[in-house]
Design a protein around this motif. Structure first.
Motif, PDB file in Angstrom:
ATOM      1  N   SER A  23      12.798  62.677  55.157  1.00 50.08           N
ATOM      2  CA  SER A  23      12.910  63.107  53.768  1.00 50.08           C
ATOM      3  C   SER A  23      11.512  63.235  53.197  1.00 50.08           C
ATOM      4  O   SER A  23      10.664  62.383  53.394  1.00 50.08           O
ATOM      5  N   ASP A 122      22.243  74.671  50.501  1.00 51.21           N
ATOM      6  CA  ASP A 122      21.612  75.384  51.602  1.00 51.21           C
ATOM      7  C   ASP A 122      20.743  76.514  51.051  1.00 51.21           C
ATOM      8  O   ASP A 122      21.236  77.583  50.704  1.00 51.21           O
ATOM      9  N   GLN A 123      19.462  76.255  50.918  1.00 48.07           N
ATOM     10  CA  GLN A 123      18.467  77.234  50.492  1.00 48.07           C
ATOM     11  C   GLN A 123      18.773  77.834  49.122  1.00 48.07           C
ATOM     12  O   GLN A 123      18.593  79.039  48.900  1.00 48.07           O
ATOM     13  N   THR A 147      19.092  68.502  49.917  1.00 45.09           N
ATOM     14  CA  THR A 147      18.518  69.824  50.181  1.00 45.09           C
ATOM     15  C   THR A 147      17.524  69.699  51.328  1.00 45.09           C
ATOM     16  O   THR A 147      17.151  68.600  51.743  1.00 45.09           O
ATOM     17  N   GLN A 148      17.058  70.836  51.811  1.00 44.01           N
ATOM     18  CA  GLN A 148      15.925  70.831  52.728  1.00 44.01           C
ATOM     19  C   GLN A 148      14.659  70.496  51.947  1.00 44.01           C
ATOM     20  O   GLN A 148      14.581  70.671  50.732  1.00 44.01           O
ATOM     21  N   ASP A 149      13.640  70.021  52.674  1.00 44.51           N
ATOM     22  CA  ASP A 149      12.366  69.824  52.001  1.00 44.51           C
ATOM     23  C   ASP A 149      11.703  71.169  51.720  1.00 44.51           C
ATOM     24  O   ASP A 149      10.926  71.299  50.771  1.00 44.51           O
ATOM     25  N   ARG A 150      12.015  72.175  52.534  1.00 41.79           N
ATOM     26  CA  ARG A 150      11.579  73.544  52.242  1.00 41.79           C
ATOM     27  C   ARG A 150      12.773  74.316  51.690  1.00 41.79           C
ATOM     28  O   ARG A 150      13.898  73.877  51.745  1.00 41.79           O
ATOM     29  N   HIS A 151      12.518  75.494  51.165  1.00 44.90           N
ATOM     30  CA  HIS A 151      13.576  76.361  50.635  1.00 44.90           C
ATOM     31  C   HIS A 151      14.388  75.668  49.548  1.00 44.90           C
ATOM     32  O   HIS A 151      15.611  75.838  49.438  1.00 44.90           O
ATOM     33  N   ARG A 174      15.740  64.956  50.211  1.00 50.04           N
ATOM     34  CA  ARG A 174      15.195  66.134  50.890  1.00 50.04           C
ATOM     35  C   ARG A 174      15.087  65.814  52.381  1.00 50.04           C
ATOM     36  O   ARG A 174      14.522  64.792  52.759  1.00 50.04           O
ATOM     37  N   VAL A 176      14.416  67.379  56.547  1.00 50.16           N
ATOM     38  CA  VAL A 176      13.775  68.429  57.332  1.00 50.16           C
ATOM     39  C   VAL A 176      14.823  69.362  57.926  1.00 50.16           C
ATOM     40  O   VAL A 176      14.677  70.586  57.913  1.00 50.16           O
ATOM     41  N   ASN A 177      15.904  68.801  58.448  1.00 46.54           N
ATOM     42  CA  ASN A 177      16.924  69.566  59.153  1.00 46.54           C
ATOM     43  C   ASN A 177      18.268  69.369  58.447  1.00 46.54           C
ATOM     44  O   ASN A 177      18.870  68.293  58.544  1.00 46.54           O
ATOM     45  N   LEU A 178      18.725  70.392  57.757  1.00 47.23           N
ATOM     46  CA  LEU A 178      19.962  70.266  56.982  1.00 47.23           C
ATOM     47  C   LEU A 178      21.180  70.143  57.889  1.00 47.23           C
ATOM     48  O   LEU A 178      22.129  69.417  57.565  1.00 47.23           O
TER      49      LEU A 178
END
Length: 264
Positions: A23, A122-123, A147-151, A174, A176-178
């Motif tokens: 996270s 998801d994003q 959520t993802q840490d990105r997007h 958050r 890394v891998n949703l």
């Protein structure tokens, strides 16, 4: 603020929530929040480290409690505050600079109350939508948002204003891998329902009696294939043919209400 109680100090403790494996925050450096509800909630949150409050005297008077005498406040006029925030942002005479909240373990959420649903995004990148979803999630008793840490949008004034204080109270995990997070959610006994307009199953019919995770995709694109494949069921909200789809934050609010009504 609690209704009917005496005024409380708005100063938070210096400590932060501990970080968690898998996270991480997308936010780095200080966060700037604005608007009465967002600022007041942040000031009341003991997990926040506050740096400075820029405010009009009317803005400070609108807060539901008293600031400590040594709290760093710089009084300014409306035009000065407008230069500190996004263009045309409704700051309501209050702009707070603080540190981002600390990371939260998914494991800690999954070991909590299983009767409270988890919202998985998801994003979904629009901070207005994410903030509105957080507000609905708190209103209908959700345990957390994942959520993802990105997007996903960082903490900030736009999201905080849309969340109307929910940013400070809803645990935001958050990862890394949703897809892996959805596997962990399933291992903890949650039934994962993905909202999809093309699904044949109505959302109400898909609702379990036990722990629930509601998975929502980006507006327009919807759930990615791999994320949909990690759901136990795909379901749609029943709508008339006159409207093809709803804004993702509206869809989330309806789904969360339906989930809350299971136990009503």
């Amino acid at each position: 603020m609690a209704k009917g109680g005496s005024k409380k100090s708005l100063r938070g403790r210096a400590g932060r929530m501990q970080g968690g494996r898998g996270s991480g925050r997308a936010t780095h450096g200080n966060v700037r929040l604005w608007g009465r509800h967002a600022v007041e909630a942040a000031l009341m949150n003991p997990a926040r480290q506050h740096r400075k409050l820029w405010a009009t005297r009317e803005g400070v008077a609108s807060l539901g409690g008293e600031l400590p005498a040594d709290f760093p406040v710089e009084y300014a006029d409306v035009a000065d505050l407008a230069r500190l925030v996004a263009r045309d942002a409704p700051h309501q005479g209050l702009v707070l600079e603080c540190e981002p909240l600390g990371d939260i373990h998914l494991e800690d959420v999954l070991s909590g109350d299983p009767s409270r649903p988890i919202v998985v995004l998801d994003q979904v990148t629009d901070p207005h939508n994410v903030g509105a979803i957080m507000r609905s999630a708190v209103a209908f008793g959700s345990a957390a948002m994942v959520t993802q840490d990105r997007h996903a949008p960082p903490e900030g004034g736009v999201l905080g204003k849309a969340a109307s204080g929910a940013l400070e109270t809803l645990p935001w995990v958050r990862v890394v891998n949703l897809a892996r997070a959805l596997e962990q959610i399933a291992e903890a006994g949650y039934w994962r329902i993905g909202l999809a307009g093309e699904a044949e199953l109505d959302f109400a019919a898909a609702l379990p009696s036990g722990p629930l995770a509601i998975v929502l995709g980006a507006e327009g694109e919807g759930l990615r294939h791999n994320i949909a494949a990690h759901c136990d069921a795909l379901a749609r909200l029943p709508m008339s043919g006159e409207i093809e789809s709803l804004n993702v934050s509206n869809a989330a609010a309806i789904a969360l209400y339906a989930a809350a009504m299971r136990q009503a």
